[in-house]
Design a protein around this motif. Structure first.
Motif, PDB file in Angstrom:
ATOM      1  N   ALA A 138       0.836  -1.199   0.000  1.00  0.00           N
ATOM      2  CA  ALA A 138       0.000   0.000   0.000  1.00  0.00           C
ATOM      3  C   ALA A 138       0.874   1.254   0.000  1.00  0.00           C
ATOM      4  N   ALA A 139       1.994   1.210   0.722  1.00  0.00           N
ATOM      5  CA  ALA A 139       2.892   2.358   0.806  1.00  0.00           C
ATOM      6  C   ALA A 139       3.551   2.672  -0.532  1.00  0.00           C
ATOM      7  N   ARG A 140       3.713   1.655  -1.367  1.00  0.00           N
ATOM      8  CA  ARG A 140       4.318   1.917  -2.679  1.00  0.00           C
ATOM      9  C   ARG A 140       3.295   1.811  -3.808  1.00  0.00           C
ATOM     10  N   GLY A 141       2.056   2.036  -3.472  1.00  0.00           N
ATOM     11  CA  GLY A 141       1.012   2.097  -4.486  1.00  0.00           C
ATOM     12  C   GLY A 141       0.693   0.771  -5.144  1.00  0.00           C
ATOM     13  N   GLY A 142       0.913  -0.326  -4.448  1.00  0.00           N
ATOM     14  CA  GLY A 142       0.607  -1.647  -4.995  1.00  0.00           C
ATOM     15  C   GLY A 142       1.657  -2.198  -5.938  1.00  0.00           C
ATOM     16  N   ALA A 143       2.749  -1.471  -6.128  1.00  0.00           N
ATOM     17  CA  ALA A 143       3.804  -1.921  -7.047  1.00  0.00           C
ATOM     18  C   ALA A 143       4.465  -3.191  -6.523  1.00  0.00           C
ATOM     19  N   ARG A 144       4.866  -4.035  -7.444  1.00  0.00           N
ATOM     20  CA  ARG A 144       5.578  -5.259  -7.083  1.00  0.00           C
ATOM     21  C   ARG A 144       7.035  -4.950  -6.793  1.00  0.00           C
ATOM     22  N   GLY A 145       7.677  -5.872  -6.129  1.00  0.00           N
ATOM     23  CA  GLY A 145       9.088  -5.705  -5.850  1.00  0.00           C
ATOM     24  C   GLY A 145       9.455  -6.427  -4.579  1.00  0.00           C
ATOM     25  N   PRO A 146      10.705  -6.321  -4.170  1.00  0.00           N
ATOM     26  CA  PRO A 146      11.146  -6.966  -2.935  1.00  0.00           C
ATOM     27  C   PRO A 146      10.326  -6.447  -1.754  1.00  0.00           C
ATOM     28  N   VAL A 147      10.138  -7.316  -0.779  1.00  0.00           N
ATOM     29  CA  VAL A 147       9.332  -6.971   0.390  1.00  0.00           C
ATOM     30  C   VAL A 147      10.200  -7.036   1.640  1.00  0.00           C
ATOM     31  N   THR A 148      10.054  -6.033   2.482  1.00  0.00           N
ATOM     32  CA  THR A 148      10.684  -6.049   3.796  1.00  0.00           C
ATOM     33  C   THR A 148       9.597  -5.804   4.835  1.00  0.00           C
ATOM     34  N   VAL A 149       9.526  -6.702   5.798  1.00  0.00           N
ATOM     35  CA  VAL A 149       8.588  -6.573   6.906  1.00  0.00           C
ATOM     36  C   VAL A 149       9.420  -6.547   8.180  1.00  0.00           C
ATOM     37  N   ASP A 150       9.175  -5.561   9.020  1.00  0.00           N
ATOM     38  CA  ASP A 150       9.858  -5.452  10.311  1.00  0.00           C
ATOM     39  C   ASP A 150       8.811  -5.013  11.325  1.00  0.00           C
ATOM     40  N   HIS A 161      12.665 -13.154  -8.635  1.00  0.00           N
ATOM     41  CA  HIS A 161      11.795 -13.207  -9.800  1.00  0.00           C
ATOM     42  C   HIS A 161      11.628 -14.657 -10.203  1.00  0.00           C
ATOM     43  N   MET A 162      10.763 -14.904 -11.168  1.00  0.00           N
ATOM     44  CA  MET A 162      10.493 -16.264 -11.596  1.00  0.00           C
ATOM     45  C   MET A 162      11.792 -17.031 -11.835  1.00  0.00           C
ATOM     46  N   GLY A 163      11.954 -18.124 -11.133  1.00  0.00           N
ATOM     47  CA  GLY A 163      13.135 -18.965 -11.292  1.00  0.00           C
ATOM     48  C   GLY A 163      14.295 -18.621 -10.369  1.00  0.00           C
ATOM     49  N   ALA A 164      14.185 -17.524  -9.621  1.00  0.00           N
ATOM     50  CA  ALA A 164      15.286 -17.128  -8.729  1.00  0.00           C
ATOM     51  C   ALA A 164      14.732 -16.322  -7.557  1.00  0.00           C
ATOM     52  N   PHE A 165      14.280 -17.022  -6.522  1.00  0.00           N
ATOM     53  CA  PHE A 165      13.724 -16.379  -5.343  1.00  0.00           C
ATOM     54  C   PHE A 165      14.687 -16.507  -4.172  1.00  0.00           C
ATOM     55  N   ASN A 166      14.640 -15.531  -3.268  1.00  0.00           N
ATOM     56  CA  ASN A 166      15.476 -15.602  -2.072  1.00  0.00           C
ATOM     57  C   ASN A 166      14.836 -14.795  -0.964  1.00  0.00           C
ATOM     58  N   GLY A 167      15.262 -15.076   0.252  1.00  0.00           N
ATOM     59  CA  GLY A 167      14.758 -14.313   1.371  1.00  0.00           C
ATOM     60  C   GLY A 167      15.323 -14.793   2.687  1.00  0.00           C
ATOM     61  N   GLN A 168      15.057 -14.008   3.701  1.00  0.00           N
ATOM     62  CA  GLN A 168      15.460 -14.326   5.061  1.00  0.00           C
ATOM     63  C   GLN A 168      14.344 -13.889   6.003  1.00  0.00           C
ATOM     64  N   ALA A 169      14.234 -14.597   7.104  1.00  0.00           N
ATOM     65  CA  ALA A 169      13.292 -14.226   8.159  1.00  0.00           C
ATOM     66  C   ALA A 169      13.923 -14.586   9.492  1.00  0.00           C
ATOM     67  N   TRP A 170      13.723 -13.732  10.490  1.00  0.00           N
ATOM     68  CA  TRP A 170      14.226 -14.060  11.812  1.00  0.00           C
ATOM     69  C   TRP A 170      13.400 -13.348  12.876  1.00  0.00           C
TER      70      TRP A 170
END
Length: 185
Positions: A138-150, A161-170
């Motif tokens: 919502a803060a970026r107007g619904g645009a797609r892209g990397p997500v950061t939640v804190d 992107h399709m075929g190459a995903f990555n992430g971390q959570a802690w």
């Protein structure tokens, strides 16, 4: 007038979808026990000892897909150490679970051609993640892209992107002494 069969069908159609969201996951996740690997996965574990702010691997042990967390809990008995459990899923995605000395998962990282099931991976923190994603989009107007939640001690970075995903959570409050979020890779 509505027939009983028709009313029952409508009630079922309304209740069933909402009940699917409250069914607990069959796998553990962040803040709980390590995930149960699928039959086509391979699992290895290594104990890591934080040294002066940098993590250093001190042991690597192979285990089968049907192994339990017993190998990781015995491997993490050294003071201040933690275990990283690496699971390669059948689709090629690699998931790293970071386990505290008591066997609970304090961090997760993933990389591969397909996203892992974050509902399973994040466990009881998944609703908090979904709320954070909605806020970020919502803060970026619904645009797609990397997500950061804190939010409230949960940190999640997810992208690719399709075929190459990555992430971390802690879980920030659950990080062992000498471990930071940058160690979750």
């Amino acid at each position: 007038m509505w027939s009983r069969v028709r009313r029952a069908g409508i009630v079922t159609a309304l209740i069933l979808p909402s009940s699917l969201f409250v069914v607990p996951s069959a796998h553990a996740g962040l803040g709980g026990a390590p995930m149960t690997p699928p039959a086509d996965a391979s699992v290895t574990s290594r104990t890591v000892q934080p040294v002066g702010g940098a993590a250093q691997s001190v042991m690597r042990a192979a285990s089968g897909a049907s192994s339990s967390s017993s190998s990781s809990s015995s491997a993490s008995s050294a003071s201040g150490s933690y275990t990283v459990r690496d699971t390669t899923l059948g689709n090629g995605t690699v998931v790293h679970e970071y386990l505290a000395s008591d066997g609970t998962v304090f961090g997760i990282a993933w990389r591969g051609p397909q996203m892992p099931d974050l509902n399973d991976m994040l466990g009881s923190y998944f609703p908090q993640y979904v709320a954070g994603v909605k806020t970020a989009k919502a803060a970026r107007g619904g645009a797609r892209g990397p997500v950061t939640v804190d939010r409230n001690g949960l940190v999640v970075h997810s992208g690719g992107h399709m075929g190459a995903f990555n992430g971390q959570a802690w879980l920030t409050p659950a990080l062992p002494a000498g471990v930071s979020g940058s160690d979750i890779q």
